[in-house]
Write a protein that holds these residues in place. Structure first.
Motif, PDB file in Angstrom:
ATOM      1  N   ASP A  96       9.660 -17.384   3.071  1.00  0.00           N
ATOM      2  CA  ASP A  96      10.416 -16.094   2.920  1.00  0.00           C
ATOM      3  C   ASP A  96      10.775 -15.733   4.442  1.00  0.00           C
ATOM      4  O   ASP A  96       9.905 -15.159   5.030  1.00  0.00           O
ATOM      5  N   MET A  97      11.992 -16.227   4.905  1.00  0.00           N
ATOM      6  CA  MET A  97      12.189 -15.716   6.290  1.00  0.00           C
ATOM      7  C   MET A  97      13.942 -15.293   6.407  1.00  0.00           C
ATOM      8  O   MET A  97      14.546 -15.668   5.229  1.00  0.00           O
ATOM      9  N   TYR A  98      14.341 -15.092   7.417  1.00  0.00           N
ATOM     10  CA  TYR A  98      15.580 -14.977   7.895  1.00  0.00           C
ATOM     11  C   TYR A  98      16.525 -15.967   7.222  1.00  0.00           C
ATOM     12  O   TYR A  98      16.261 -17.190   7.587  1.00  0.00           O
ATOM     13  N   GLY A  99      17.663 -15.683   6.580  1.00  0.00           N
ATOM     14  CA  GLY A  99      18.306 -16.932   6.081  1.00  0.00           C
ATOM     15  C   GLY A  99      18.921 -17.958   7.242  1.00  0.00           C
ATOM     16  O   GLY A  99      18.915 -19.000   6.995  1.00  0.00           O
ATOM     17  N   GLY A 100      19.287 -17.149   8.370  1.00  0.00           N
ATOM     18  CA  GLY A 100      19.999 -17.849   9.362  1.00  0.00           C
ATOM     19  C   GLY A 100      18.792 -18.822  10.236  1.00  0.00           C
ATOM     20  O   GLY A 100      19.077 -19.965  10.569  1.00  0.00           O
ATOM     21  N   THR A 101      17.613 -18.735  10.140  1.00  0.00           N
ATOM     22  CA  THR A 101      16.355 -19.434  10.607  1.00  0.00           C
ATOM     23  C   THR A 101      16.316 -20.315   9.433  1.00  0.00           C
ATOM     24  O   THR A 101      16.048 -21.564  10.062  1.00  0.00           O
ATOM     25  N   ILE A 140       6.099 -18.113  12.679  1.00  0.00           N
ATOM     26  CA  ILE A 140       5.671 -17.019  11.847  1.00  0.00           C
ATOM     27  C   ILE A 140       6.723 -15.867  11.847  1.00  0.00           C
ATOM     28  O   ILE A 140       7.405 -15.592  13.106  1.00  0.00           O
ATOM     29  N   GLU A 141       7.183 -15.393  10.744  1.00  0.00           N
ATOM     30  CA  GLU A 141       7.868 -14.329  10.758  1.00  0.00           C
ATOM     31  C   GLU A 141       7.294 -13.088   9.980  1.00  0.00           C
ATOM     32  O   GLU A 141       6.705 -13.410   9.021  1.00  0.00           O
ATOM     33  N   THR A 142       6.813 -11.991  10.530  1.00  0.00           N
ATOM     34  CA  THR A 142       6.139 -10.910   9.914  1.00  0.00           C
ATOM     35  C   THR A 142       6.482  -9.466  10.349  1.00  0.00           C
ATOM     36  O   THR A 142       6.499  -9.500  11.686  1.00  0.00           O
ATOM     37  N   PRO A 143       6.731  -8.548   9.731  1.00  0.00           N
ATOM     38  CA  PRO A 143       7.122  -8.512   8.211  1.00  0.00           C
ATOM     39  C   PRO A 143       8.211  -9.623   7.941  1.00  0.00           C
ATOM     40  O   PRO A 143       9.186  -9.739   8.891  1.00  0.00           O
ATOM     41  N   THR A 144       8.328 -10.073   6.901  1.00  0.00           N
ATOM     42  CA  THR A 144       9.485 -10.935   6.490  1.00  0.00           C
ATOM     43  C   THR A 144      10.559 -10.444   6.043  1.00  0.00           C
ATOM     44  O   THR A 144      10.690  -9.262   5.537  1.00  0.00           O
ATOM     45  N   ASN A 145      11.519 -11.134   6.233  1.00  0.00           N
ATOM     46  CA  ASN A 145      13.072 -10.852   5.682  1.00  0.00           C
ATOM     47  C   ASN A 145      13.608 -11.299   4.663  1.00  0.00           C
ATOM     48  O   ASN A 145      13.748 -12.635   4.789  1.00  0.00           O
ATOM     49  N   PRO A 146      13.552 -10.909   3.479  1.00  0.00           N
ATOM     50  CA  PRO A 146      13.685  -9.392   3.026  1.00  0.00           C
ATOM     51  C   PRO A 146      12.422  -9.063   2.447  1.00  0.00           C
ATOM     52  O   PRO A 146      12.372  -7.932   1.905  1.00  0.00           O
ATOM     53  N   PRO A 335      20.707  -9.024  -0.192  1.00  0.00           N
ATOM     54  CA  PRO A 335      20.256 -10.392   0.302  1.00  0.00           C
ATOM     55  C   PRO A 335      20.929 -11.699  -0.240  1.00  0.00           C
ATOM     56  O   PRO A 335      21.412 -12.420   0.350  1.00  0.00           O
ATOM     57  N   ALA A 336      20.890 -11.469  -1.668  1.00  0.00           N
ATOM     58  CA  ALA A 336      21.251 -12.756  -2.271  1.00  0.00           C
ATOM     59  C   ALA A 336      22.786 -13.228  -1.984  1.00  0.00           C
ATOM     60  O   ALA A 336      23.017 -14.249  -2.001  1.00  0.00           O
ATOM     61  N   SER A 337      23.710 -12.238  -1.675  1.00  0.00           N
ATOM     62  CA  SER A 337      25.028 -12.459  -1.429  1.00  0.00           C
ATOM     63  C   SER A 337      25.337 -12.398   0.058  1.00  0.00           C
ATOM     64  O   SER A 337      26.488 -12.645   0.219  1.00  0.00           O
ATOM     65  N   MET A 338      24.526 -11.866   0.805  1.00  0.00           N
ATOM     66  CA  MET A 338      24.787 -11.420   2.263  1.00  0.00           C
ATOM     67  C   MET A 338      23.987 -12.429   3.310  1.00  0.00           C
ATOM     68  O   MET A 338      24.182 -13.343   3.591  1.00  0.00           O
ATOM     69  N   THR A 339      22.846 -11.425   3.531  1.00  0.00           N
ATOM     70  CA  THR A 339      21.977 -12.363   4.548  1.00  0.00           C
ATOM     71  C   THR A 339      21.356 -13.517   4.078  1.00  0.00           C
ATOM     72  O   THR A 339      21.041 -14.322   5.170  1.00  0.00           O
ATOM     73  N   HIS A 340      20.964 -13.584   2.841  1.00  0.00           N
ATOM     74  CA  HIS A 340      20.376 -14.788   2.589  1.00  0.00           C
ATOM     75  C   HIS A 340      21.044 -15.854   1.663  1.00  0.00           C
ATOM     76  O   HIS A 340      20.542 -16.586   1.037  1.00  0.00           O
ATOM     77  N   ALA A 341      22.305 -15.710   1.725  1.00  0.00           N
ATOM     78  CA  ALA A 341      23.313 -16.521   0.783  1.00  0.00           C
ATOM     79  C   ALA A 341      23.259 -17.895   1.108  1.00  0.00           C
ATOM     80  O   ALA A 341      23.493 -18.990   0.614  1.00  0.00           O
ATOM     81  N   SER A 342      22.658 -18.366   2.411  1.00  0.00           N
ATOM     82  CA  SER A 342      22.456 -19.764   2.961  1.00  0.00           C
ATOM     83  C   SER A 342      21.289 -20.313   2.327  1.00  0.00           C
ATOM     84  O   SER A 342      21.282 -21.659   2.686  1.00  0.00           O
TER      85      SER A 342
END
Ligand SMILES: *Cc1c(COP(=O)(O)O)cnc(C)c1O
Length: 379
Positions: A96-101, A140-146, A335-342
């Motif tokens: 669970d981390m930023y979609g771009g990463t 590590i990403e903490t807290p995680t996005n999203p 997140p599902a359609s924007m930041t984490h759509a990838s």
């Protein structure tokens, strides 16, 4: 020196030629040399720029590191860390981390023969199963996005150190005001400076901070060789943003706490993701490694309806529907359609990121107005 003083004074020397208290924007690509090879420490602006240097010194001080490096974006900073590796190397990172990463790891670096294990980092001891002699980095990403999961940084570094595995922490969500991973044994701190450090939604930038001189040399070599450096105007904006980080973060935390509790008591709201709740699965770890819990909150509606969620997302007036976070103004995001759509849908669902999840970046406006805005939108 205490953090508030560091934030205002770190890296800020009066300009030697005029005494200007604010670091000038050195908008130049090159520097005139007195004789071939004789210069004032500045040769070409991809390698060195005085505005960037002041910022990099400030970044090092506020994360309790020895060195800072600024990049043209957060993903450029992440890209530089992965370029420390070679084909065949393995990385352990969160599921669970930023979609771009995730996109950078899966779509770019997997092609170069680097293997990534996407794992649940909720319990640090679980990482041992993925460690072998090829493991070179734990991300590590903490807290995680999203989903606001918390990973125990000190526990992971204790496992990684004896094996010589590097640990890099994406500290974007916490900011140096809430958490300092280098103090917990991490080797590198990464920031999307675009978010809380910049703080005003007017710049894209990334940063790496470290203590070790060798590591700094390797990363500086990558920074100048690959060339993803920020311009001096952007460095100036971030130097200015950093000066108010503590004041902004205090208010983000206070407003975040209020909104998290208010959402949780709302009859139409289902699960609320915020590490400050005592029943958050890793609340105790969050309390141990963070000074407060920040202004990032995710939630779902009780009926888990995607249509209802879309209606809420389109109805707020003060919360603007936008990607990004960490600015003074409140943002609402899907997140599902924007930041984490990838991230492919089945991966998202498997890791608990529902199609109806709504993410808030709670800004520093008057919290009563923010509450009223959400109340009207949720209905
Ligand atoms: C935004 C973000 C990034 C990427 O940073 P950019 O500045 O957008 O390139 C990385 N990690 C996290 C947690 C982020 O929120």
């Amino acid at each position: 020196m205490k953090l508030a003083t560091k934030l205002i004074h770190a890296g800020a020397e009066p300009d030697p030629s005029t005494g200007a208290i604010m670091t000038p924007i050195y908008q130049t690509s090159t520097y005139v040399q007195e004789a071939p090879g004789v210069n004032k420490g500045f040769e070409y602006a991809r390698s060195q720029n005085p505005t960037r240097k002041a910022l990099e010194e400030a970044l090092a001080v506020i994360e309790n590191g020895n060195y800072g490096l600024a990049f043209s974006s957060g993903v450029a900073a992440t890209d530089a860390v992965i370029k420390l590796l070679a084909p065949g190397d393995e990385v352990i990172c969160g599921n669970d981390m930023y979609g771009g990463t995730y996109r950078l790891f899966t779509k770019v670096f997997e092609r170069f023969g680097i293997k990534f294990h996407y794992v649940d980092m909720h319990d640090a001891s679980g990482l041992q199963a993925y460690m072998n002699e090829k493991t070179k980095l734990i991300w590590i990403e903490t807290p995680t996005n999203p989903l606001m999961n918390i990973c125990d940084i000190a526990a992971v570094t204790a496992l990684a150190k004896p094996k010589g595995i590097l640990v890099c922490v994406d500290n974007t969500f916490a900011s140096p005001y809430l958490q300092n991973p280098l103090d917990l044994g991490a080797d590198i701190v990464m920031h999307s400076v675009t978010k809380y450090l910049g703080g005003h939604s007017d710049v894209i930038q990334g940063a790496l901070i470290m203590k070790d001189a060798d590591l700094r040399e390797k990363l500086y070599f990558i920074q100048k060789s690959c060339g993803a450096v920020p311009g001096p105007m952007d460095c100036f904006l971030v130097l200015r943003g950093i000066k108010t980080l503590h004041v902004r973060m205090r208010q983000h935390c206070e407003n975040g706490r209020h909104i998290a509790h208010w959402l949780r008591n709302h009859p139409k709201v289902g699960k609320v993701y915020w590490p400050g709740f005592e029943d958050h699965p890793n609340h105790a770890i969050a309390k141990k490694q963070m000074r407060d819990f920040g202004g990032m909150i995710s939630f779902v509606l009780k009926n888990d309806s995607v249509e209802e969620a879309r209606r809420v997302l389109s109805s707020t007036k003060i919360f603007s529907l936008a990607e990004s976070l960490g600015g003074v103004e409140s943002l609402i995001n899907h997140p599902a359609s924007m930041t984490h759509a990838s991230i492919p849908r089945e991966e998202r669902i498997k890791n608990g990121l529902s199609d109806s999840l709504i993410r808030l970046s709670v800004g520093i406006e008057d919290v009563e107005d923010l509450e009223a805005d959400l109340a009207a939108a949720i209905g």
